[in-house]
Design a protein around this motif. Structure first.
Motif, PDB file in Angstrom:
ATOM      1  N   ALA A 279      11.820 -26.767   5.144  1.00 52.79           N
ATOM      2  CA  ALA A 279      12.337 -25.511   4.619  1.00 52.79           C
ATOM      3  C   ALA A 279      13.524 -25.058   5.464  1.00 52.79           C
ATOM      4  O   ALA A 279      13.470 -25.050   6.680  1.00 52.79           O
ATOM      5  CB  ALA A 279      11.249 -24.454   4.642  1.00 52.79           C
ATOM      6  N   VAL A 280      14.617 -24.707   4.774  1.00 46.54           N
ATOM      7  CA  VAL A 280      15.794 -24.209   5.458  1.00 46.54           C
ATOM      8  C   VAL A 280      15.661 -22.692   5.545  1.00 46.54           C
ATOM      9  O   VAL A 280      15.413 -22.023   4.547  1.00 46.54           O
ATOM     10  CB  VAL A 280      17.077 -24.590   4.677  1.00 46.54           C
ATOM     11  CG1 VAL A 280      18.306 -24.023   5.357  1.00 46.54           C
ATOM     12  CG2 VAL A 280      17.172 -26.070   4.532  1.00 46.54           C
TER      13      VAL A 280
ATOM     14  N   ASN B  59      15.631 -23.494  -1.752  1.00 46.74           N
ATOM     15  CA  ASN B  59      15.890 -24.368  -0.620  1.00 46.74           C
ATOM     16  C   ASN B  59      16.963 -25.389  -0.969  1.00 46.74           C
ATOM     17  O   ASN B  59      17.859 -25.661  -0.153  1.00 46.74           O
ATOM     18  CB  ASN B  59      14.604 -25.066  -0.187  1.00 46.74           C
ATOM     19  CG  ASN B  59      14.760 -25.755   1.153  1.00 46.74           C
ATOM     20  OD1 ASN B  59      15.661 -25.428   1.920  1.00 46.74           O
ATOM     21  ND2 ASN B  59      13.877 -26.699   1.438  1.00 46.74           N
ATOM     22  N   THR B  60      16.945 -25.935  -2.144  1.00 48.29           N
ATOM     23  CA  THR B  60      17.964 -26.891  -2.596  1.00 48.29           C
ATOM     24  C   THR B  60      19.318 -26.205  -2.724  1.00 48.29           C
ATOM     25  O   THR B  60      20.346 -26.752  -2.315  1.00 48.29           O
ATOM     26  CB  THR B  60      17.552 -27.522  -3.941  1.00 48.29           C
ATOM     27  OG1 THR B  60      16.258 -28.092  -3.806  1.00 48.29           O
ATOM     28  CG2 THR B  60      18.548 -28.559  -4.393  1.00 48.29           C
TER      29      THR B  60
ATOM     30  N   SER C 215      20.688 -25.648   0.717  1.00 42.63           N
ATOM     31  CA  SER C 215      21.125 -26.926   1.299  1.00 42.63           C
ATOM     32  C   SER C 215      22.453 -27.363   0.713  1.00 42.63           C
ATOM     33  O   SER C 215      23.342 -27.840   1.441  1.00 42.63           O
ATOM     34  CB  SER C 215      20.065 -28.006   1.045  1.00 42.63           C
ATOM     35  OG  SER C 215      18.864 -27.704   1.685  1.00 42.63           O
TER      36      SER C 215
ATOM     37  N   ILE D 115      12.636 -20.806   4.031  1.00 42.98           N
ATOM     38  CA  ILE D 115      12.460 -20.585   2.599  1.00 42.98           C
ATOM     39  C   ILE D 115      11.449 -21.600   2.083  1.00 42.98           C
ATOM     40  O   ILE D 115      11.608 -22.793   2.279  1.00 42.98           O
ATOM     41  CB  ILE D 115      13.806 -20.703   1.857  1.00 42.98           C
ATOM     42  CG1 ILE D 115      14.793 -19.681   2.398  1.00 42.98           C
ATOM     43  CG2 ILE D 115      13.615 -20.546   0.370  1.00 42.98           C
ATOM     44  CD1 ILE D 115      16.183 -19.830   1.869  1.00 42.98           C
ATOM     45  N   LYS D 116      10.426 -21.131   1.360  1.00 38.38           N
ATOM     46  CA  LYS D 116       9.369 -22.000   0.875  1.00 38.38           C
ATOM     47  C   LYS D 116       9.603 -22.446  -0.558  1.00 38.38           C
ATOM     48  O   LYS D 116       9.039 -23.435  -0.982  1.00 38.38           O
ATOM     49  CB  LYS D 116       8.015 -21.280   0.947  1.00 38.38           C
ATOM     50  CG  LYS D 116       7.637 -20.814   2.309  1.00 38.38           C
ATOM     51  CD  LYS D 116       7.253 -21.971   3.172  1.00 38.38           C
ATOM     52  CE  LYS D 116       6.757 -21.427   4.510  1.00 38.38           C
ATOM     53  NZ  LYS D 116       6.697 -22.382   5.507  1.00 38.38           N
TER      54      LYS D 116
ATOM     55  N   SER E 188      11.340 -24.415  -3.407  1.00 33.43           N
ATOM     56  CA  SER E 188      12.138 -25.637  -3.399  1.00 33.43           C
ATOM     57  C   SER E 188      13.471 -25.475  -4.119  1.00 33.43           C
ATOM     58  O   SER E 188      14.470 -26.066  -3.708  1.00 33.43           O
ATOM     59  CB  SER E 188      11.353 -26.793  -4.012  1.00 33.43           C
ATOM     60  OG  SER E 188      11.127 -26.574  -5.386  1.00 33.43           O
TER      61      SER E 188
END
Length: 190
Positions: free
Chosen positions: A6-7, A16-17, A20, A10-11, A13
């Motif tokens: 997780a960035v 998070n994508t 990223s 953040i949970k 996805s």
């Protein structure tokens, strides 16, 4: 338990994508700014050390590139060289028009001067056919197409013109000097 990384904690996805991808775009943009600063500095700055300093300055994220944009030279090196070449060509055209300097004293002369008005040295020869000034190295006069002689043509020997006699009779002064001796004067008497 989900083992995905997780960035920023953040949970989700999908988020998070998205984060990223945004960080990847930001990193690519940052590296492209560093490369752009390096390429622009090479086109504008002649000194390799200053190019390296500008590139190192741009390594500070975004702020270094902004500082470089403020202090960079306003012209490309190619533009500077082209302007200098145009100035040199313009000066050469002006020099070839009617402005020249005497090779001996650097006094301003015109193209048709035969002698320098300052040092009085001979600059050009006069054409023996048309009388226009020609360079001593020329083999042909460009005005009348006469072949140039590097030595003046032999001038007809002129006798010094004296008083021409209009009669066959001797002059009165010649008769007096041949006939009568001049009276002598004694010194001391008036």
């Amino acid at each position: 338990m989900d083992t995905t990384l997780a960035v920023f904690g953040i949970k989700n996805s999908n988020v998070n994508t998205a984060v990223s991808v945004a960080l990847l775009i930001l990193a690519v943009f940052y590296l492209s700014l560093v490369f752009w600063t390096f390429a622009d500095a090479r086109r504008r700055i002649d000194d390799p050390l200053l190019v390296a300093c500008a590139t190192a300055c741009s390594l500070f994220p975004f702020l270094g590139t902004i500082v470089y944009l403020i202090v960079r030279p306003p012209e490309y090196l190619d533009d500077v060289r082209l302007r200098e070449l145009e100035m040199t060509a313009a000066e050469a055209r002006l020099a070839s028009l009617d402005y020249q300097l005497c090779p001996h004293c650097d006094y301003e002369i015109q193209a048709d001067y035969l002698r320098c008005p300052s040092c009085m040295r001979k600059l050009k020869e006069r054409c023996y056919s048309c009388g226009k000034p020609v360079d001593p190295a020329w083999k042909l006069c460009p005005y009348c197409e006469a072949e140039m002689q590097h030595e003046p043509p032999p001038q007809a020997t002129r006798r010094r013109r004296g008083r021409s006699s209009t009669t066959d009779q001797p002059t009165v002064s010649a008769e007096i000097t041949h006939d009568e001796p001049e009276p002598t004067r004694e010194r001391g008497r008036t």
